[in-house]
Design a protein around this motif. Structure first.
Motif, short mmCIF file in Angstrom:
data_model
loop_
_atom_site.label_atom_id
_atom_site.label_comp_id
_atom_site.label_asym_id
_atom_site.label_seq_id
_atom_site.Cartn_x
_atom_site.Cartn_y
_atom_site.Cartn_z
N ALA A 131 29.05 20.68 30.68
CA ALA A 131 30.35 20.16 30.28
C ALA A 131 30.26 19.03 29.26
O ALA A 131 31.13 18.90 28.40
CB ALA A 131 31.11 19.66 31.52
N TRP A 132 29.22 18.21 29.33
CA TRP A 132 29.17 17.04 28.45
C TRP A 132 28.10 17.13 27.39
O TRP A 132 28.15 16.41 26.39
CB TRP A 132 28.95 15.75 29.28
CG TRP A 132 30.14 15.37 30.09
CD1 TRP A 132 31.37 16.00 30.11
CD2 TRP A 132 30.24 14.28 31.01
NE1 TRP A 132 32.21 15.36 30.98
CE2 TRP A 132 31.55 14.31 31.55
CE3 TRP A 132 29.35 13.30 31.42
CZ2 TRP A 132 31.98 13.36 32.49
CZ3 TRP A 132 29.77 12.36 32.35
CH2 TRP A 132 31.08 12.40 32.88
N ILE A 165 38.76 12.90 38.40
CA ILE A 165 37.53 13.59 37.98
C ILE A 165 36.31 12.80 38.45
O ILE A 165 35.34 13.36 38.99
CB ILE A 165 37.49 13.74 36.45
CG1 ILE A 165 38.62 14.66 35.96
CG2 ILE A 165 36.14 14.22 35.98
CD1 ILE A 165 38.28 16.13 36.00
N VAL A 214 36.42 19.08 33.48
CA VAL A 214 35.40 18.03 33.44
C VAL A 214 35.00 17.77 31.98
O VAL A 214 34.84 16.63 31.55
CB VAL A 214 34.17 18.41 34.29
CG1 VAL A 214 33.05 17.39 34.10
CG2 VAL A 214 34.57 18.50 35.76
N ALA A 215 34.86 18.85 31.21
CA ALA A 215 34.48 18.70 29.80
C ALA A 215 35.51 17.85 29.06
O ALA A 215 35.16 17.01 28.24
CB ALA A 215 34.32 20.07 29.14
N ARG A 216 36.77 18.07 29.37
CA ARG A 216 37.82 17.32 28.67
C ARG A 216 37.89 15.87 29.15
O ARG A 216 38.45 15.03 28.46
CB ARG A 216 39.17 18.02 28.84
CG ARG A 216 39.21 19.28 27.99
CD ARG A 216 40.31 20.20 28.39
NE ARG A 216 41.63 19.67 28.03
CZ ARG A 216 42.74 20.37 28.17
NH1 ARG A 216 42.70 21.60 28.68
NH2 ARG A 216 43.89 19.86 27.83
N ALA A 217 37.32 15.59 30.30
CA ALA A 217 37.32 14.22 30.81
C ALA A 217 36.09 13.44 30.33
O ALA A 217 35.84 12.33 30.77
CB ALA A 217 37.34 14.24 32.33
N ARG A 218 35.34 14.06 29.44
CA ARG A 218 34.13 13.43 28.87
C ARG A 218 34.46 12.01 28.38
O ARG A 218 35.30 11.84 27.50
CB ARG A 218 33.72 14.32 27.69
CG ARG A 218 32.45 14.00 27.02
CD ARG A 218 32.27 14.90 25.79
NE ARG A 218 32.17 16.33 26.14
CZ ARG A 218 31.48 17.20 25.43
NH1 ARG A 218 30.83 16.83 24.35
NH2 ARG A 218 31.43 18.45 25.78
N PRO A 219 33.83 10.99 28.95
CA PRO A 219 34.20 9.64 28.54
C PRO A 219 33.78 9.35 27.09
O PRO A 219 32.75 9.84 26.64
CB PRO A 219 33.39 8.74 29.49
CG PRO A 219 32.80 9.63 30.51
CD PRO A 219 32.79 11.01 29.97
N GLU A 220 34.59 8.57 26.42
CA GLU A 220 34.22 8.09 25.09
C GLU A 220 33.10 7.07 25.28
O GLU A 220 33.13 6.29 26.23
CB GLU A 220 35.40 7.39 24.43
CG GLU A 220 36.54 8.32 24.06
CD GLU A 220 36.10 9.35 23.03
OE1 GLU A 220 35.31 8.98 22.14
OE2 GLU A 220 36.54 10.50 23.12
N SER A 227 40.29 7.20 28.64
CA SER A 227 39.20 8.05 28.18
C SER A 227 37.87 7.31 28.31
O SER A 227 36.85 7.91 28.57
CB SER A 227 39.45 8.53 26.76
OG SER A 227 39.46 7.42 25.89
#
Lengths: 350, 213
Positions: free
Chosen positions: B152-153, B133, A9-15, B126
Protein backbone atom coordinates in the motif's frame (compact mmCIF):
# COMPACT_ATOMS: atom_id res chain seq x y z
CA UNK A 1 -16.76 4.50 -1.07
CA UNK A 2 -13.94 2.20 -1.94
CA UNK A 3 -14.50 -1.42 -1.19
CA UNK A 4 -10.88 -2.44 -1.26
CA UNK A 5 -9.39 -2.14 2.19
CA UNK A 6 -5.85 -2.09 0.82
CA UNK A 7 -6.74 0.88 -1.33
CA UNK A 8 -8.10 2.62 1.78
CA UNK A 9 -4.79 2.13 3.54
CA UNK A 10 -2.90 3.28 0.44
CA UNK A 11 -4.91 6.50 0.39
CA UNK A 12 -4.18 7.07 4.07
CA UNK A 13 -0.45 7.10 3.30
CA UNK A 14 0.92 9.81 5.61
CA UNK A 15 2.69 12.78 4.10
CA UNK A 16 6.30 12.86 5.15
CA UNK A 17 8.99 15.50 5.18
CA UNK A 18 11.73 15.10 2.57
CA UNK A 19 14.92 13.27 3.59
CA UNK A 20 17.04 15.98 5.20
CA UNK A 21 20.09 16.71 3.03
CA UNK A 22 22.42 16.47 6.03
CA UNK A 23 21.18 13.09 7.15
CA UNK A 24 21.23 11.92 3.55
CA UNK A 25 24.84 12.99 3.05
CA UNK A 26 25.84 11.31 6.29
CA UNK A 27 24.23 8.02 5.29
CA UNK A 28 25.83 8.16 1.86
CA UNK A 29 29.26 8.99 3.23
CA UNK A 30 29.11 6.02 5.55
CA UNK A 31 29.14 3.68 2.57
CA UNK A 32 32.31 5.23 1.23
CA UNK A 33 34.69 3.84 3.75
CA UNK A 34 33.05 0.74 5.11
CA UNK A 35 35.95 -1.55 5.89
CA UNK A 36 36.74 -4.63 3.86
CA UNK A 37 34.75 -7.61 4.99
CA UNK A 38 32.58 -10.13 3.23
CA UNK A 39 35.26 -10.14 0.57
CA UNK A 40 36.32 -13.24 2.43
CA UNK A 41 33.41 -15.02 0.85
CA UNK A 42 32.60 -15.79 -2.72
CA UNK A 43 29.35 -14.51 -4.19
CA UNK A 44 26.56 -16.97 -3.57
CA UNK A 45 23.55 -15.61 -5.29
CA UNK A 46 24.67 -15.07 -8.85
CA UNK A 47 22.43 -16.46 -11.48
CA UNK A 48 21.50 -16.00 -15.11
CA UNK A 49 24.28 -14.87 -17.38
CA UNK A 50 26.77 -14.84 -14.58
CA UNK A 51 26.39 -18.48 -13.80
CA UNK A 52 27.47 -19.19 -17.34
CA UNK A 53 30.45 -16.91 -16.96
CA UNK A 54 31.34 -18.43 -13.64
CA UNK A 55 30.99 -21.95 -14.99
CA UNK A 56 34.01 -21.36 -17.20
CA UNK A 57 35.82 -20.12 -14.18
CA UNK A 58 35.07 -23.27 -12.26
CA UNK A 59 36.86 -25.27 -14.90
CA UNK A 60 39.92 -23.10 -14.45
CA UNK A 61 39.75 -23.63 -10.74
CA UNK A 62 39.45 -27.37 -11.06
CA UNK A 63 42.33 -27.68 -13.48
CA UNK A 64 45.03 -25.67 -11.81
CA UNK A 65 47.70 -27.10 -14.12
CA UNK A 66 46.10 -25.63 -17.18
CA UNK A 67 47.84 -22.58 -18.53
CA UNK A 68 45.78 -19.46 -17.94
CA UNK A 69 44.14 -18.19 -21.11
CA UNK A 70 44.66 -14.54 -20.25
CA UNK A 71 47.94 -12.67 -20.11
CA UNK A 72 49.17 -12.67 -16.58
CA UNK A 73 51.42 -10.37 -14.69
CA UNK A 74 52.38 -12.98 -12.20
CA UNK A 75 51.38 -16.56 -11.75
CA UNK A 76 52.52 -16.94 -8.18
CA UNK A 77 49.72 -18.17 -6.00
CA UNK A 78 49.30 -18.30 -2.30
CA UNK A 79 49.23 -21.74 -0.80
CA UNK A 80 48.18 -22.33 2.75
CA UNK A 81 50.37 -24.31 5.10
CA UNK A 82 49.29 -27.85 5.80
CA UNK A 83 46.96 -27.70 8.72
CA UNK A 84 45.99 -30.17 11.35
CA UNK A 85 42.64 -30.28 12.99
CA UNK A 86 43.07 -29.61 16.63
CA UNK A 87 42.14 -31.75 19.56
CA UNK A 88 41.30 -28.55 21.35
CA UNK A 89 37.70 -27.51 21.06
CA UNK A 90 36.59 -24.05 19.95
CA UNK A 91 35.18 -23.60 23.40
CA UNK A 92 38.58 -24.29 24.93
CA UNK A 93 40.52 -21.97 22.62
CA UNK A 94 37.99 -19.17 22.82
CA UNK A 95 37.64 -19.74 26.56
CA UNK A 96 41.37 -19.14 26.96
CA UNK A 97 41.17 -16.13 24.64
CA UNK A 98 38.43 -14.78 26.90
CA UNK A 99 40.73 -15.05 29.92
CA UNK A 100 43.82 -13.69 28.17
CA UNK A 101 45.17 -10.40 29.37
CA UNK A 102 46.54 -8.40 26.51
CA UNK A 103 47.60 -4.81 26.16
CA UNK A 104 44.76 -2.94 27.79
CA UNK A 105 44.15 0.64 26.76
CA UNK A 106 42.38 3.38 28.64
CA UNK A 107 41.71 6.14 26.11
CA UNK A 108 40.16 9.45 27.07
CA UNK A 109 37.04 10.33 25.06
CA UNK A 110 38.96 12.96 23.09
CA UNK A 111 41.74 10.56 22.07
CA UNK A 112 42.03 8.06 19.22
CA UNK A 113 42.63 4.34 18.95
CA UNK A 114 45.37 3.81 16.40
CA UNK A 115 45.64 0.37 14.82
CA UNK A 116 48.01 -0.77 12.10
CA UNK A 117 47.57 -3.97 10.16
CA UNK A 118 48.50 -5.85 7.06
CA UNK A 119 45.67 -7.25 4.96
CA UNK A 120 45.05 -9.44 1.96
CA UNK A 121 41.52 -9.89 0.64
CA UNK A 122 39.97 -11.03 -2.61
CA UNK A 123 39.09 -8.47 -5.28
CA UNK A 124 36.29 -9.78 -7.48
CA UNK A 125 35.50 -8.18 -10.78
CA UNK A 126 32.83 -8.99 -13.28
CA UNK A 127 33.98 -7.08 -16.27
CA UNK A 128 33.90 -7.06 -20.03
CA UNK A 129 31.92 -9.83 -21.62
CA UNK A 130 30.85 -11.13 -18.22
CA UNK A 131 34.32 -12.46 -17.66
CA UNK A 132 34.98 -12.76 -13.96
CA UNK A 133 38.44 -11.92 -12.75
CA UNK A 134 39.87 -12.32 -9.29
CA UNK A 135 43.03 -11.51 -7.47
CA UNK A 136 44.18 -10.88 -3.94
CA UNK A 137 44.87 -7.25 -3.10
CA UNK A 138 47.23 -6.49 -0.27
CA UNK A 139 47.60 -3.39 1.84
CA UNK A 140 49.20 -1.99 4.93
CA UNK A 141 46.65 0.07 6.83
CA UNK A 142 46.68 2.38 9.78
CA UNK A 143 43.38 3.57 11.15
CA UNK A 144 42.69 6.27 13.71
CA UNK A 145 39.25 6.07 15.28
CA UNK A 146 37.88 8.62 17.73
CA UNK A 147 37.49 6.96 21.13
CA UNK A 148 34.03 8.40 21.68
CA UNK A 149 33.16 8.50 18.01
CA UNK A 150 32.60 12.25 17.92
CA UNK A 151 35.72 13.27 15.99
CA UNK A 152 36.71 12.57 12.42
CA UNK A 153 39.07 9.63 12.10
CA UNK A 154 41.62 8.89 9.38
CA UNK A 155 42.77 5.92 7.38
CA UNK A 156 46.11 5.45 5.66
CA UNK A 157 46.32 2.74 3.02
CA UNK A 158 49.56 1.61 1.38
CA UNK A 159 48.88 -0.68 -1.56
CA UNK A 160 51.27 -3.62 -1.74
CA UNK A 161 51.97 -5.95 -4.65
CA UNK A 162 48.87 -8.06 -5.32
CA UNK A 163 48.87 -11.84 -5.57
CA UNK A 164 47.01 -14.26 -7.76
CA UNK A 165 43.77 -15.71 -6.46
CA UNK A 166 44.55 -19.45 -6.43
CA UNK A 167 43.19 -21.04 -9.58
CA UNK A 168 42.77 -17.70 -11.35
CA UNK A 169 45.13 -15.76 -13.65
CA UNK A 170 46.07 -12.40 -12.20
CA UNK A 171 44.50 -9.60 -14.30
CA UNK A 172 46.81 -6.83 -15.54
CA UNK A 173 44.89 -4.06 -13.77
CA UNK A 174 45.63 -5.74 -10.43
CA UNK A 175 48.94 -3.90 -10.30
CA UNK A 176 47.57 -0.43 -11.00
CA UNK A 177 47.61 0.78 -7.43
CA UNK A 178 50.59 -1.11 -6.06
CA UNK A 179 53.09 1.21 -4.42
CA UNK A 180 50.56 4.01 -3.97
CA UNK A 181 49.58 5.40 -0.61
CA UNK A 182 46.27 7.10 0.08
CA UNK A 183 44.82 8.93 3.03
CA UNK A 184 41.12 9.02 3.74
CA UNK A 185 39.05 10.99 6.18
CA UNK A 186 36.55 8.99 8.22
CA UNK A 187 33.85 11.51 9.05
CA UNK A 188 32.45 11.35 12.57
CA UNK A 189 28.92 11.66 11.22
CA UNK A 190 29.21 8.19 9.74
CA UNK A 191 29.73 6.59 13.11
CA UNK A 192 26.25 5.38 13.96
CA UNK A 193 23.97 2.37 13.82
CA UNK A 194 25.52 -0.91 12.73
CA UNK A 195 28.70 0.91 11.67
CA UNK A 196 29.59 1.90 15.24
CA UNK A 197 32.78 0.37 16.57
CA UNK A 198 34.14 3.24 18.68
CA UNK A 199 35.45 2.56 22.16
CA UNK A 200 32.61 4.35 23.98
CA UNK A 201 30.13 2.17 22.12
CA UNK A 202 32.07 -1.08 22.62
CA UNK A 203 32.21 -0.28 26.34
CA UNK A 204 28.41 -0.42 26.48
CA UNK A 205 28.17 -3.93 25.00
CA UNK A 206 26.97 -6.79 27.20
CA UNK A 207 29.50 -8.58 29.40
CA UNK A 208 27.40 -11.73 29.79
CA UNK A 209 27.76 -14.59 27.33
CA UNK A 210 24.06 -14.95 26.65
CA UNK A 211 23.40 -11.25 26.13
CA UNK A 212 26.45 -10.92 23.91
CA UNK A 213 25.34 -13.92 21.90
CA UNK A 214 21.97 -12.29 21.38
CA UNK A 215 23.68 -9.06 20.38
CA UNK A 216 25.77 -10.90 17.77
CA UNK A 217 22.77 -12.68 16.32
CA UNK A 218 20.86 -9.39 16.05
CA UNK A 219 23.75 -7.21 14.90
CA UNK A 220 22.86 -7.70 11.27
CA UNK A 221 19.35 -8.85 10.49
CA UNK A 222 20.61 -12.38 10.79
CA UNK A 223 17.49 -13.99 12.17
CA UNK A 224 15.53 -13.13 9.07
CA UNK A 225 17.60 -15.14 6.68
CA UNK A 226 17.21 -18.84 7.20
CA UNK A 227 20.49 -20.70 7.32
CA UNK A 228 22.59 -17.55 7.50
CA UNK A 229 22.14 -16.68 11.16
CA UNK A 230 25.26 -18.46 12.46
CA UNK A 231 27.53 -17.11 9.78
CA UNK A 232 26.11 -13.59 10.22
CA UNK A 233 26.76 -13.82 13.95
CA UNK A 234 30.32 -14.99 13.30
CA UNK A 235 30.82 -12.11 10.86
CA UNK A 236 29.45 -9.67 13.43
CA UNK A 237 32.04 -10.94 15.92
CA UNK A 238 34.87 -10.47 13.40
CA UNK A 239 33.62 -6.99 12.50
CA UNK A 240 33.70 -5.93 16.15
CA UNK A 241 37.26 -7.18 16.72
CA UNK A 242 38.80 -5.88 13.51
CA UNK A 243 40.87 -2.71 14.00
CA UNK A 244 39.21 -1.88 17.29
CA UNK A 245 39.99 -1.89 20.97
CA UNK A 246 37.31 -3.94 22.71
CA UNK A 247 37.57 -3.52 26.51
CA UNK A 248 38.60 -6.68 28.36
CA UNK A 249 35.18 -7.59 29.80
CA UNK A 250 33.36 -7.17 26.51
CA UNK A 251 36.14 -8.96 24.66
CA UNK A 252 35.83 -11.91 27.02
CA UNK A 253 32.07 -12.02 26.46
CA UNK A 254 32.63 -11.78 22.72
CA UNK A 255 34.91 -14.84 22.69
CA UNK A 256 32.65 -16.82 25.02
CA UNK A 257 29.61 -15.96 22.89
CA UNK A 258 31.46 -16.85 19.69
CA UNK A 259 32.20 -20.28 21.14
CA UNK A 260 28.45 -20.96 21.31
CA UNK A 261 27.93 -20.45 17.57
CA UNK A 262 27.25 -23.87 16.03
CA UNK A 263 29.83 -25.13 13.55
CA UNK A 264 32.83 -23.21 14.86
CA UNK A 265 35.97 -25.31 14.43
CA UNK A 266 39.61 -25.13 15.48
CA UNK A 267 42.56 -25.50 13.11
CA UNK A 268 46.10 -25.60 14.44
CA UNK A 269 49.35 -24.49 12.79
CA UNK A 270 47.99 -21.41 11.15
CA UNK A 271 49.85 -18.27 10.34
CA UNK A 272 48.79 -14.65 10.09
CA UNK A 273 49.75 -12.19 7.34
CA UNK A 274 52.88 -11.25 9.30
CA UNK A 275 54.01 -14.89 9.56
CA UNK A 276 53.12 -15.26 13.23
CA UNK A 277 51.98 -18.77 14.14
CA UNK A 278 48.55 -19.16 15.66
CA UNK A 279 45.48 -21.26 16.28
CA UNK A 280 42.61 -20.71 13.89
CA UNK A 281 39.01 -20.67 15.06
CA UNK A 282 36.47 -20.33 12.33
CA UNK A 283 33.25 -21.05 10.57
CA UNK A 284 32.82 -22.22 6.97
CA UNK A 285 30.87 -19.95 4.66
CA UNK A 286 30.57 -20.30 0.87
CA UNK A 287 33.32 -22.91 0.77
CA UNK A 288 35.79 -20.79 2.72
CA UNK A 289 36.71 -21.32 6.36
CA UNK A 290 36.79 -17.86 7.91
CA UNK A 291 39.15 -18.03 10.85
CA UNK A 292 40.25 -15.63 13.48
CA UNK A 293 43.82 -16.40 14.54
CA UNK A 294 44.68 -16.66 18.21
CA UNK A 295 48.22 -16.58 19.61
CA UNK A 296 49.02 -20.12 20.91
CA UNK A 297 50.86 -18.77 23.96
CA UNK A 298 49.14 -15.56 25.00
CA UNK A 299 45.75 -16.35 23.40
CA UNK A 300 45.55 -12.84 22.06
CA UNK A 301 43.83 -12.00 18.76
CA UNK A 302 46.37 -11.85 15.92
CA UNK A 303 44.36 -11.49 12.73
CA UNK A 304 42.12 -13.27 10.27
CA UNK A 305 42.47 -15.87 7.59
CA UNK A 306 40.29 -17.41 4.88
CA UNK A 307 41.08 -20.91 3.60
CA UNK A 308 39.19 -22.75 0.87
CA UNK A 309 37.62 -25.99 2.10
CA UNK A 310 35.18 -26.59 -0.76
CA UNK A 311 36.64 -26.04 -4.24
CA UNK A 312 33.31 -26.05 -6.02
CA UNK A 313 31.69 -23.45 -3.83
CA UNK A 314 34.76 -21.26 -3.54
CA UNK A 315 35.87 -21.77 -7.15
CA UNK A 316 39.41 -22.21 -5.94
CA UNK A 317 41.43 -25.30 -4.96
CA UNK A 318 41.04 -26.70 -1.46
CA UNK A 319 43.71 -25.34 0.87
CA UNK A 320 44.04 -22.02 -0.97
CA UNK A 321 44.64 -19.00 1.18
CA UNK A 322 42.13 -16.37 0.02
CA UNK A 323 42.30 -13.91 2.89
CA UNK A 324 44.97 -13.13 5.44
CA UNK A 325 45.45 -10.28 7.86
CA UNK A 326 47.65 -9.39 10.80
CA UNK A 327 46.84 -6.80 13.38
CA UNK A 328 50.23 -5.38 14.25
CA UNK A 329 50.02 -2.52 16.68
CA UNK A 330 47.35 -0.88 18.75
CA UNK A 331 47.94 2.31 20.72
CA UNK A 332 46.22 5.42 21.96
CA UNK A 333 46.98 8.59 20.00
CA UNK A 334 46.17 12.17 20.97
CA UNK A 335 45.42 13.20 17.42
CA UNK A 336 44.60 11.70 14.04
CA UNK A 337 46.26 12.98 10.85
CA UNK A 338 44.13 15.70 9.31
CA UNK A 339 43.06 14.73 5.82
CA UNK A 340 41.72 17.26 3.36
CA UNK A 341 39.18 15.06 1.67
CA UNK A 342 36.08 17.00 0.63
CA UNK A 343 34.59 13.92 -1.04
CA UNK A 344 33.98 12.31 2.34
CA UNK A 345 32.14 15.29 3.77
CA UNK A 346 28.84 14.85 5.51
CA UNK A 347 27.73 18.41 5.04
CA UNK A 348 26.57 20.54 7.91
CA UNK A 349 25.96 17.79 10.41
CA UNK A 350 25.97 18.97 13.99
CA UNK B 1 38.89 2.10 -1.85
CA UNK B 2 39.83 -1.37 -2.94
CA UNK B 3 41.54 -1.33 -6.23
CA UNK B 4 40.27 -2.80 -9.43
CA UNK B 5 38.26 -0.98 -12.03
CA UNK B 6 34.83 -2.44 -12.53
CA UNK B 7 32.96 -2.03 -15.74
CA UNK B 8 29.74 -0.16 -16.25
CA UNK B 9 27.58 -0.31 -19.36
CA UNK B 10 28.66 1.84 -22.31
CA UNK B 11 27.76 5.47 -21.90
CA UNK B 12 24.37 6.48 -23.13
CA UNK B 13 22.56 3.63 -21.45
CA UNK B 14 21.56 3.81 -17.83
CA UNK B 15 22.89 0.96 -15.74
CA UNK B 16 20.23 -1.04 -13.94
CA UNK B 17 20.57 -1.82 -10.26
CA UNK B 18 22.04 -5.26 -10.86
CA UNK B 19 24.78 -3.77 -13.02
CA UNK B 20 25.59 -1.16 -10.41
CA UNK B 21 25.72 -3.73 -7.66
CA UNK B 22 27.85 -6.01 -9.78
CA UNK B 23 30.29 -3.22 -10.52
CA UNK B 24 30.35 -2.26 -6.84
CA UNK B 25 31.79 -5.68 -5.97
CA UNK B 26 35.17 -4.49 -7.10
CA UNK B 27 34.55 -0.74 -6.93
CA UNK B 28 32.67 -0.19 -3.68
CA UNK B 29 32.21 3.52 -4.37
CA UNK B 30 29.79 2.64 -7.18
CA UNK B 31 27.31 1.51 -4.56
CA UNK B 32 26.69 5.19 -3.87
CA UNK B 33 24.66 5.27 -7.09
CA UNK B 34 22.33 2.64 -5.69
CA UNK B 35 21.95 4.87 -2.67
CA UNK B 36 21.29 7.95 -4.82
CA UNK B 37 18.65 6.12 -6.75
CA UNK B 38 16.62 4.65 -3.91
CA UNK B 39 17.45 6.45 -0.65
CA UNK B 40 14.58 8.93 -0.86
CA UNK B 41 11.97 6.25 -1.45
CA UNK B 42 13.29 4.08 1.36
CA UNK B 43 13.37 7.11 3.65
CA UNK B 44 9.78 8.03 2.78
CA UNK B 45 8.67 4.52 3.55
CA UNK B 46 10.49 4.38 6.86
CA UNK B 47 9.23 7.86 7.78
CA UNK B 48 5.63 6.83 7.09
CA UNK B 49 6.00 3.91 9.42
CA UNK B 50 8.24 5.30 12.15
CA UNK B 51 8.50 9.08 11.78
CA UNK B 52 11.34 11.22 10.47
CA UNK B 53 13.83 10.73 13.25
CA UNK B 54 13.95 6.96 13.13
CA UNK B 55 13.66 7.01 9.35
CA UNK B 56 17.11 8.61 9.16
CA UNK B 57 18.63 5.71 11.11
CA UNK B 58 16.69 3.03 9.29
CA UNK B 59 17.65 4.42 5.89
CA UNK B 60 21.34 4.69 6.74
CA UNK B 61 21.34 1.16 8.14
CA UNK B 62 19.38 -0.23 5.21
CA UNK B 63 22.06 0.86 2.78
CA UNK B 64 24.92 -0.17 5.01
CA UNK B 65 23.44 -3.65 5.43
CA UNK B 66 22.75 -3.78 1.69
CA UNK B 67 26.32 -2.71 0.96
CA UNK B 68 27.69 -5.46 3.15
CA UNK B 69 25.39 -8.04 1.60
CA UNK B 70 25.93 -6.95 -1.96
CA UNK B 71 27.98 -10.08 -2.73
CA UNK B 72 24.84 -12.07 -2.26
CA UNK B 73 22.55 -9.93 -4.39
CA UNK B 74 20.74 -11.91 -7.07
CA UNK B 75 22.12 -10.24 -10.18
CA UNK B 76 19.26 -11.60 -12.27
CA UNK B 77 17.07 -8.95 -10.63
CA UNK B 78 17.38 -5.62 -12.44
CA UNK B 79 15.44 -3.74 -9.82
CA UNK B 80 16.90 -3.66 -6.32
CA UNK B 81 13.81 -2.14 -4.70
CA UNK B 82 12.32 -5.38 -3.32
CA UNK B 83 15.70 -6.31 -1.85
CA UNK B 84 16.16 -2.87 -0.27
CA UNK B 85 12.59 -2.71 1.06
CA UNK B 86 13.06 -6.17 2.51
CA UNK B 87 16.14 -5.03 4.41
CA UNK B 88 14.32 -1.88 5.53
CA UNK B 89 11.32 -3.94 6.67
CA UNK B 90 13.62 -6.13 8.78
CA UNK B 91 15.15 -3.07 10.38
CA UNK B 92 11.74 -1.48 10.94
CA UNK B 93 10.65 -4.71 12.61
CA UNK B 94 13.26 -3.92 15.24
CA UNK B 95 11.22 -0.82 16.06
CA UNK B 96 7.92 -2.66 16.25
CA UNK B 97 7.00 -1.41 19.71
CA UNK B 98 7.60 2.18 18.79
CA UNK B 99 5.62 1.79 15.58
CA UNK B 100 2.64 0.41 17.44
CA UNK B 101 2.92 3.16 20.06
CA UNK B 102 2.90 5.71 17.28
CA UNK B 103 -0.11 4.16 15.58
CA UNK B 104 -2.02 4.07 18.84
CA UNK B 105 -1.22 7.70 19.48
CA UNK B 106 -2.57 8.53 16.04
CA UNK B 107 -5.65 6.46 16.73
CA UNK B 108 -6.32 8.67 19.74
CA UNK B 109 -6.00 11.91 17.76
CA UNK B 110 -8.54 14.44 19.02
CA UNK B 111 -11.85 14.02 17.27
CA UNK B 112 -12.39 17.75 16.78
CA UNK B 113 -9.57 17.80 14.28
CA UNK B 114 -11.76 15.84 11.99
CA UNK B 115 -14.61 18.29 11.93
CA UNK B 116 -12.92 21.52 11.02
CA UNK B 117 -12.95 20.72 7.34
CA UNK B 118 -10.42 23.36 6.47
CA UNK B 119 -7.00 23.15 4.92
CA UNK B 120 -5.29 22.94 8.29
CA UNK B 121 -7.30 19.84 9.00
CA UNK B 122 -6.42 18.30 5.67
CA UNK B 123 -2.75 18.79 6.40
CA UNK B 124 -2.94 17.70 9.99
CA UNK B 125 -4.94 14.69 9.02
CA UNK B 126 -2.74 13.54 6.19
CA UNK B 127 0.39 14.08 8.23
CA UNK B 128 -0.94 12.08 11.11
CA UNK B 129 -2.99 9.56 9.17
CA UNK B 130 -6.64 8.98 9.85
CA UNK B 131 -7.25 7.63 13.34
CA UNK B 132 -9.43 4.75 12.20
CA UNK B 133 -6.76 3.52 9.79
CA UNK B 134 -4.04 3.92 12.39
CA UNK B 135 -6.13 1.93 14.85
CA UNK B 136 -6.72 -0.83 12.33
CA UNK B 137 -3.01 -1.00 11.44
CA UNK B 138 -2.07 -1.24 15.10
CA UNK B 139 -4.20 -4.34 15.38
CA UNK B 140 -2.42 -6.25 12.64
CA UNK B 141 0.45 -8.59 13.39
CA UNK B 142 3.91 -7.32 12.51
CA UNK B 143 4.13 -9.69 9.55
CA UNK B 144 0.75 -8.58 8.25
CA UNK B 145 1.63 -4.92 8.61
CA UNK B 146 4.98 -5.44 6.85
CA UNK B 147 3.26 -6.96 3.87
CA UNK B 148 0.30 -4.61 3.70
CA UNK B 149 2.43 -1.49 3.87
CA UNK B 150 4.92 -2.73 1.27
CA UNK B 151 1.99 -3.06 -1.10
CA UNK B 152 0.00 0.00 0.00
CA UNK B 153 2.76 2.49 0.79
CA UNK B 154 5.82 1.31 -1.14
CA UNK B 155 3.86 0.35 -4.26
CA UNK B 156 5.42 -3.08 -4.53
CA UNK B 157 3.57 -5.68 -6.60
CA UNK B 158 2.64 -8.97 -4.94
CA UNK B 159 5.64 -10.62 -6.58
CA UNK B 160 7.97 -7.87 -5.41
CA UNK B 161 6.56 -7.95 -1.90
CA UNK B 162 7.06 -11.71 -1.85
CA UNK B 163 10.68 -11.23 -2.82
CA UNK B 164 11.17 -8.47 -0.26
CA UNK B 165 9.85 -10.61 2.55
CA UNK B 166 11.34 -13.86 1.34
CA UNK B 167 8.00 -15.67 1.20
CA UNK B 168 6.24 -17.42 -1.69
CA UNK B 169 3.82 -15.27 -3.64
CA UNK B 170 1.04 -17.66 -2.61
CA UNK B 171 1.73 -16.73 0.99
CA UNK B 172 1.47 -13.06 0.03
CA UNK B 173 -1.94 -13.64 -1.50
CA UNK B 174 -3.32 -15.59 1.41
CA UNK B 175 -1.82 -13.22 3.96
CA UNK B 176 -3.31 -10.21 2.18
CA UNK B 177 -6.66 -11.95 2.06
CA UNK B 178 -6.48 -12.28 5.83
CA UNK B 179 -5.36 -8.66 6.17
CA UNK B 180 -8.35 -7.48 4.14
CA UNK B 181 -10.70 -9.41 6.35
CA UNK B 182 -9.09 -8.01 9.48
CA UNK B 183 -9.25 -4.46 8.19
CA UNK B 184 -12.89 -4.94 7.25
CA UNK B 185 -13.55 -6.11 10.78
CA UNK B 186 -11.61 -3.35 12.47
CA UNK B 187 -12.56 -0.39 10.32
CA UNK B 188 -15.93 1.04 11.31
CA UNK B 189 -18.77 0.08 8.98
CA UNK B 190 -19.30 3.66 7.89
CA UNK B 191 -15.64 4.28 7.24
CA UNK B 192 -15.05 6.33 4.15
CA UNK B 193 -11.70 7.75 3.13
CA UNK B 194 -12.91 11.33 3.47
CA UNK B 195 -15.66 10.89 5.99
CA UNK B 196 -15.73 10.98 9.74
CA UNK B 197 -15.56 7.91 11.82
CA UNK B 198 -14.88 6.78 15.33
CA UNK B 199 -11.38 5.62 16.05
CA UNK B 200 -12.40 2.12 16.95
CA UNK B 201 -9.56 1.64 19.38
CA UNK B 202 -9.43 2.44 23.04
CA UNK B 203 -6.02 3.33 24.47
CA UNK B 204 -5.52 -0.01 26.14
CA UNK B 205 -6.85 -2.15 23.39
CA UNK B 206 -3.54 -3.61 22.39
CA UNK B 207 -3.73 -6.68 20.29
CA UNK B 208 -0.50 -6.50 18.39
CA UNK B 209 -0.32 -10.21 18.53
CA UNK B 210 2.29 -11.87 16.42
CA UNK B 211 0.87 -14.23 13.88
CA UNK B 212 3.28 -16.28 11.89
CA UNK B 213 2.26 -18.14 8.84
Amino acid sequence: MTKDEIELVARARPEVAPYSPDARRAARARLAWDRPRRSLTVPLAFSGALVTAAAGAVIVAQLPDKQPAEPTVSTSTVVALPTTVSKMSAEEVLGRAAKATGTELDPRPDQFIQVSSETMYGAFRFGDGDQETRYLYRTKRTIWQSADGTKDGSLKIEHLTPKAYPGWPIPPQANEEAGKTEMMRLPACTNSGVARTDYEFLKTLPTGTKAMREFLYNRYDAGKEPGRADSEAWTAMGDLLRETYVPAEQRAALFRAAATIPGVIVTENEEDAAGRKGIGVGLVSAGVREDIIIDPTTYEYLGERGVVVNAEEAKSPVGSLVASTAQLEMTVADTAPVVDDPSSSCGEVH
Amino acid sequence: MTVPRGTLPPQGRVADDAELIQASLSRPEIFAHVFDRHADAIHDYAARRLGDQQADDVTADTFLVAFRKRHRYDLARDDARPWLYGIAANLIAGHRRSEVRRLKAMARAPRELEHTGDLAFEQASSAAMRPAIAAALARLSAAERDLLLLVAWADLSYEEAARALGVPVGTVRSRLHRVRAKLRRHLPDDYAPNGHSPTGLSPDDSPDTEVTS
